[in-house]
Design an enzyme around this catalytic site. Structure first.
Site, mmCIF file in Angstrom:
data_model
loop_
_atom_site.group_PDB
_atom_site.id
_atom_site.type_symbol
_atom_site.label_atom_id
_atom_site.label_comp_id
_atom_site.label_asym_id
_atom_site.label_seq_id
_atom_site.Cartn_x
_atom_site.Cartn_y
_atom_site.Cartn_z
ATOM 1 N N LYS A 26 0.839 -1.212 0.000
ATOM 2 C CA LYS A 26 0.000 0.000 0.000
ATOM 3 C C LYS A 26 0.864 1.248 0.000
ATOM 4 O O LYS A 26 0.675 2.153 -0.809
ATOM 5 C CB LYS A 26 -0.893 0.002 1.253
ATOM 6 C CG LYS A 26 -1.527 1.356 1.550
ATOM 7 C CD LYS A 26 -2.439 1.306 2.758
ATOM 8 C CE LYS A 26 -1.773 1.612 4.068
ATOM 9 N NZ LYS A 26 -1.529 3.051 4.322
ATOM 10 N N ASN A 27 1.817 1.278 0.926
ATOM 11 C CA ASN A 27 2.568 2.524 1.107
ATOM 12 C C ASN A 27 3.593 2.776 0.005
ATOM 13 O O ASN A 27 4.174 3.856 -0.053
ATOM 14 C CB ASN A 27 3.198 2.568 2.501
ATOM 15 C CG ASN A 27 2.128 2.809 3.563
ATOM 16 O OD1 ASN A 27 1.034 3.290 3.244
ATOM 17 N ND2 ASN A 27 2.417 2.454 4.797
ATOM 18 N N ARG A 96 -4.319 10.685 4.804
ATOM 19 C CA ARG A 96 -3.096 11.440 5.056
ATOM 20 C C ARG A 96 -2.026 11.214 3.975
ATOM 21 O O ARG A 96 -1.243 12.091 3.652
ATOM 22 C CB ARG A 96 -2.544 11.054 6.431
ATOM 23 C CG ARG A 96 -1.424 11.957 6.835
ATOM 24 C CD ARG A 96 -0.843 11.603 8.160
ATOM 25 N NE ARG A 96 0.530 12.057 8.201
ATOM 26 C CZ ARG A 96 0.910 13.248 8.590
ATOM 27 N NH1 ARG A 96 0.040 14.121 9.012
ATOM 28 N NH2 ARG A 96 2.187 13.577 8.566
ATOM 29 N N CYS A 120 -5.055 12.461 13.791
ATOM 30 C CA CYS A 120 -5.777 11.222 13.547
ATOM 31 C C CYS A 120 -5.627 10.322 14.753
ATOM 32 O O CYS A 120 -4.942 10.656 15.707
ATOM 33 C CB CYS A 120 -5.313 10.548 12.273
ATOM 34 S SG CYS A 120 -3.792 9.669 12.466
ATOM 35 N N SER A 167 11.162 10.989 8.788
ATOM 36 C CA SER A 167 9.766 10.884 8.368
ATOM 37 C C SER A 167 9.689 10.228 6.996
ATOM 38 O O SER A 167 10.372 10.648 6.057
ATOM 39 C CB SER A 167 9.129 12.277 8.319
ATOM 40 O OG SER A 167 7.956 12.249 7.528
ATOM 41 N N VAL A 168 8.827 9.231 6.886
ATOM 42 C CA VAL A 168 8.696 8.479 5.631
ATOM 43 C C VAL A 168 8.122 9.380 4.532
ATOM 44 O O VAL A 168 8.751 9.600 3.493
ATOM 45 C CB VAL A 168 7.807 7.216 5.844
ATOM 46 C CG1 VAL A 168 7.498 6.534 4.534
ATOM 47 C CG2 VAL A 168 8.495 6.260 6.804
ATOM 48 N N ASP A 308 4.005 -0.187 12.403
ATOM 49 C CA ASP A 308 2.798 -0.759 11.792
ATOM 50 C C ASP A 308 2.578 -2.222 12.195
ATOM 51 O O ASP A 308 1.512 -2.777 11.945
ATOM 52 C CB ASP A 308 2.872 -0.666 10.258
ATOM 53 C CG ASP A 308 2.824 0.775 9.775
ATOM 54 O OD1 ASP A 308 2.386 1.646 10.539
ATOM 55 O OD2 ASP A 308 3.244 1.031 8.634
ATOM 56 N N ILE A 330 7.168 5.759 17.705
ATOM 57 C CA ILE A 330 6.982 6.566 16.487
ATOM 58 C C ILE A 330 5.752 7.468 16.617
ATOM 59 O O ILE A 330 5.818 8.663 16.351
ATOM 60 C CB ILE A 330 6.853 5.664 15.235
ATOM 61 C CG1 ILE A 330 8.070 4.728 15.117
ATOM 62 C CG2 ILE A 330 6.694 6.510 13.967
ATOM 63 C CD1 ILE A 330 9.403 5.388 14.871
ATOM 64 N N ARG A 401 -9.007 -0.135 3.881
ATOM 65 C CA ARG A 401 -8.024 0.870 3.438
ATOM 66 C C ARG A 401 -6.714 0.213 3.004
ATOM 67 O O ARG A 401 -6.032 0.718 2.112
ATOM 68 C CB ARG A 401 -7.693 1.845 4.578
ATOM 69 C CG ARG A 401 -8.719 2.911 4.824
ATOM 70 C CD ARG A 401 -8.173 3.915 5.818
ATOM 71 N NE ARG A 401 -6.788 4.225 5.502
ATOM 72 C CZ ARG A 401 -5.824 4.412 6.394
ATOM 73 N NH1 ARG A 401 -6.080 4.351 7.670
ATOM 74 N NH2 ARG A 401 -4.601 4.683 6.013
HETATM 75 C C1 EPZ Z 1 4.221 6.550 7.034
HETATM 76 O O1 EPZ Z 1 3.464 7.576 7.664
HETATM 77 C C2 EPZ Z 1 3.244 5.433 6.731
HETATM 78 N N1 EPZ Z 1 2.205 5.958 5.876
HETATM 79 C C3 EPZ Z 1 2.654 4.902 8.030
HETATM 80 O O2 EPZ Z 1 1.822 3.814 7.717
HETATM 81 C C4 EPZ Z 1 3.778 4.427 8.934
HETATM 82 O O3 EPZ Z 1 3.242 4.033 10.176
HETATM 83 C C5 EPZ Z 1 4.775 5.567 9.160
HETATM 84 O O4 EPZ Z 1 5.250 6.080 7.890
HETATM 85 C C6 EPZ Z 1 5.997 5.164 9.979
HETATM 86 O O5 EPZ Z 1 6.664 4.107 9.352
HETATM 87 C C7 EPZ Z 1 2.437 6.095 4.580
HETATM 88 O O6 EPZ Z 1 3.513 5.805 4.053
HETATM 89 C C8 EPZ Z 1 1.301 6.604 3.761
HETATM 90 P P1 EPZ Z 1 6.190 9.673 9.514
HETATM 91 P P2 EPZ Z 1 4.059 9.046 7.822
HETATM 92 O O7 EPZ Z 1 6.133 11.016 8.883
HETATM 93 O O8 EPZ Z 1 5.026 9.298 6.744
HETATM 94 C C9 EPZ Z 1 6.161 12.765 13.121
HETATM 95 C C10 EPZ Z 1 -0.133 2.504 7.864
HETATM 96 O O9 EPZ Z 1 -0.794 1.924 8.769
HETATM 97 N N2 EPZ Z 1 6.104 13.839 12.114
HETATM 98 O O10 EPZ Z 1 7.361 8.800 9.221
HETATM 99 O O11 EPZ Z 1 2.907 9.940 7.994
HETATM 100 C C11 EPZ Z 1 4.886 11.919 13.095
HETATM 101 O O12 EPZ Z 1 3.834 12.537 13.815
HETATM 102 C C12 EPZ Z 1 0.433 3.880 8.096
HETATM 103 O O13 EPZ Z 1 0.044 2.016 6.737
HETATM 104 C C13 EPZ Z 1 6.221 15.135 12.516
HETATM 105 O O14 EPZ Z 1 6.371 15.432 13.704
HETATM 106 O O15 EPZ Z 1 4.845 8.890 9.169
HETATM 107 C C14 EPZ Z 1 5.392 10.643 13.704
HETATM 108 O O16 EPZ Z 1 5.371 10.771 15.098
HETATM 109 C C15 EPZ Z 1 0.039 4.504 9.370
HETATM 110 N N3 EPZ Z 1 6.153 16.117 11.573
HETATM 111 C C16 EPZ Z 1 6.833 10.543 13.196
HETATM 112 O O17 EPZ Z 1 7.181 11.869 12.781
HETATM 113 C C17 EPZ Z 1 5.990 15.839 10.246
HETATM 114 O O18 EPZ Z 1 5.959 16.778 9.435
HETATM 115 C C18 EPZ Z 1 7.049 9.628 12.006
HETATM 116 O O19 EPZ Z 1 6.004 9.838 11.063
HETATM 117 C C19 EPZ Z 1 5.883 14.510 9.835
HETATM 118 C C20 EPZ Z 1 5.947 13.512 10.797
#
Ligand code: EPZ
Length: 422
Positions: A26-27, A96, A120, A167-168, A308, A330, A401
């Site tokens: 998915k991702n 998102r 969320c 951040s991913v 995840d 995370i 989803r």
């Molecule tokens: C991606 O989310 C994935 N989603 C998530 O999968 C996954 O859990 C996550 O990465 C971590 O591996 C997609 O790829 C669509 P992050 P993402 O930015 O990119 C903080 C699933 O179930 N942060 O790596 O949104 C954030 O709040 C989903 O498939 C900031 O503070 O995650 C978190 O605490 C859920 N500011 C941490 O960083 C920002 O601008 C890591 O989040 C961005 C993120």
């Protein structure tokens, strides 16, 4: 698109057996579809799961003039005639992952407006890292409570992004933005999850020069990207969900179409717990292990233990012998599913919003519970399979989803699960 107003009804089903195929990630699918904004011509993608999030991504781009043809898991994407209009607000807000449209859309059209993504269930999930990186790269952003307007002004002399936190999607957004620029861009403290690397491999095969050294990514100046045929990686989270489901239900189950290397953090825990498995080049075979030991988990960025998989692992730990500790590092609020498991009889002490202690093994009992979110929902399906009696999981749409026709695939390996419209 599948509707949210359905529930899953599950009856106790241990000893699943046979084989199950893991579908595409998915991702990765979401980001590679977004990457097609940068590619002139028809891109042929393979292994694209037919799940709600992908359906929404396609709808957003169709509304902007994109053309898609799906044939099973093959998807032809043609975004040549995309119009420079803003993506549909409601669809963007509902998912998102749509944030990754921003990078390629600014690159292609110089501007884009999106609604401000709210918080969320799993945590606040701000977008400050995305915004700071774009500003560093010459994008002006007007932000208010409702929306963000991005306008590309001019490129800075030095195109460097240093993330203060990994951040991913922020990493992917910058990669996608940088792929269309005339100068080289360097990203430090980048995410290197397999999904990010697959996006990079896709762009490389399309003709972009891009290199990864540890957590540094260098994206060379814009090349003429070419339309290609590309098969995306299998979904490691789906694979892990099935592996944990097999361990919980004491099944002999072969899980096909996986990349075992992507599952190392989970398999290391299985070894510590004494859960028996074999692995081959592209499969994992879980062997019925009647009893296994408790273990502690603490989530981290790849190659650490994935957030995840934290929730599916939580249900497995209710069946392990001894005391396990979970620490979610995370997201701030990703233990909600534990309260649902407690309704099913699990002995869990939730210490705070990201730490808990699980006492096992405990018998679970059927209950009426809420799917909460995607991964929590999949976890509760596992809970339902091992629980005595009947479990009802509401808001099946959360699970749709990310897991395609989950009930049909699980029925084939012996699970008693059905979807009931409400
Ligand atoms: C991606 O989310 C994935 N989603 C998530 O999968 C996954 O859990 C996550 O990465 C971590 O591996 C997609 O790829 C669509 P992050 P993402 O930015 O990119 C903080 C699933 O179930 N942060 O790596 O949104 C954030 O709040 C989903 O498939 C900031 O503070 O995650 C978190 O605490 C859920 N500011 C941490 O960083 C920002 O601008 C890591 O989040 C961005 C993120």
């Amino acid at each position: 698109m599948m509707k949210k107003s359905a529930k899953f009804v599950i009856n106790h089903s241990d000893k699943l057996n046979g084989q199950i195929d893991v579908y595409g990630s998915k991702n990765t699918a979401m980001k590679i579809i977004a990457a097609c904004i940068l590619i002139p011509g028809k891109v042929r993608l393979e292994n694209i799961p037919d799940i709600l999030d992908v359906q929404k991504m396609i709808l957003i781009l169709e509304k902007m003039g994109g053309e898609f043809v799906r044939n099973g898991h093959n998807l032809t994407v043609d975004l040549q005639n995309l119009k420079p209009i803003d993506p549909d607000e409601d669809l963007v807000r509902s998912m998102r992952a749509s944030i990754v449209l921003v990078g390629p859309l600014i690159s292609r059209f110089g501007k884009v407006k999106i609604p401000h993504p709210g918080g969320c269930l799993i945590g606040a999930r701000p977008i400050d890292l995305h915004l700071k990186a774009f500003r560093n790269l010459g994008v002006e952003i007007e932000e208010n409570q409702q929306s963000c307007q991005f306008n590309y002004k001019s490129s800075p002399q030095e195109r460097k992004v240093l993330f203060s936190r990994i951040s991913v999607t922020a990493t992917e957004n910058v990669i996608l933005f940088a792929s269309f620029q005339k100068q080289k861009t360097t990203i430090s403290q980048a995410a290197i999850e397999p999904e990010v690397i697959d996006l990079i491999n896709f762009l490389k095969q399309s003709g972009l020069k891009i290199n990864v050294f540890g957590r540094t990514i260098e994206i060379d100046c814009r090349q003429n990207l070419k339309p290609i045929k590309y098969r995306i990686i299998p979904d490691r989270i789906e694979a892990a969900t099935f592996a944990i489901m097999a361990a919980c239900t004491r099944s002999n189950l072969k899980i096909n179409n996986i990349i075992p290397k992507h599952l190392e953090a989970l398999l290391d825990k299985f070894k510590l717990m004494g859960i028996k498995f074999d692995k081959g080049k592209n499969f994992l075979y879980l062997k019925n292990t009647p009893a296994f030991k408790a273990v502690n988990i603490s989530t981290a960025e790849y190659p650490g233990f994935p957030t995840d998989i934290q929730s599916p692992m939580g249900v497995l730990l209710t069946q392990a012998e001894g005391i396990s500790r979970i620490k979610e590092n995370i997201f701030e609020n990703r233990l909600g599913y534990l309260s649902e498991l407690k309704k099913m009889g699990a002995k869990i002490n939730i210490l705070n919003s990201n730490e808990a202690i699980i006492y096992g093994p405990t018998a679970l009992y059927g209950a009426k519970i809420n799917s909460l979110d995607l991964r929590a929902g999949a976890t509760l399906i596992i809970g339902g399979l091992i629980a005595k009696g009947r479990t009802e999981i509401f808001e099946a749409g959360n699970i749709d989803r990310g897991y395609e026709k989950i009930e049909e695939r699980l029925q084939k390996i012996g699970a008693q699960i059905s979807r009931v419209k409400i």
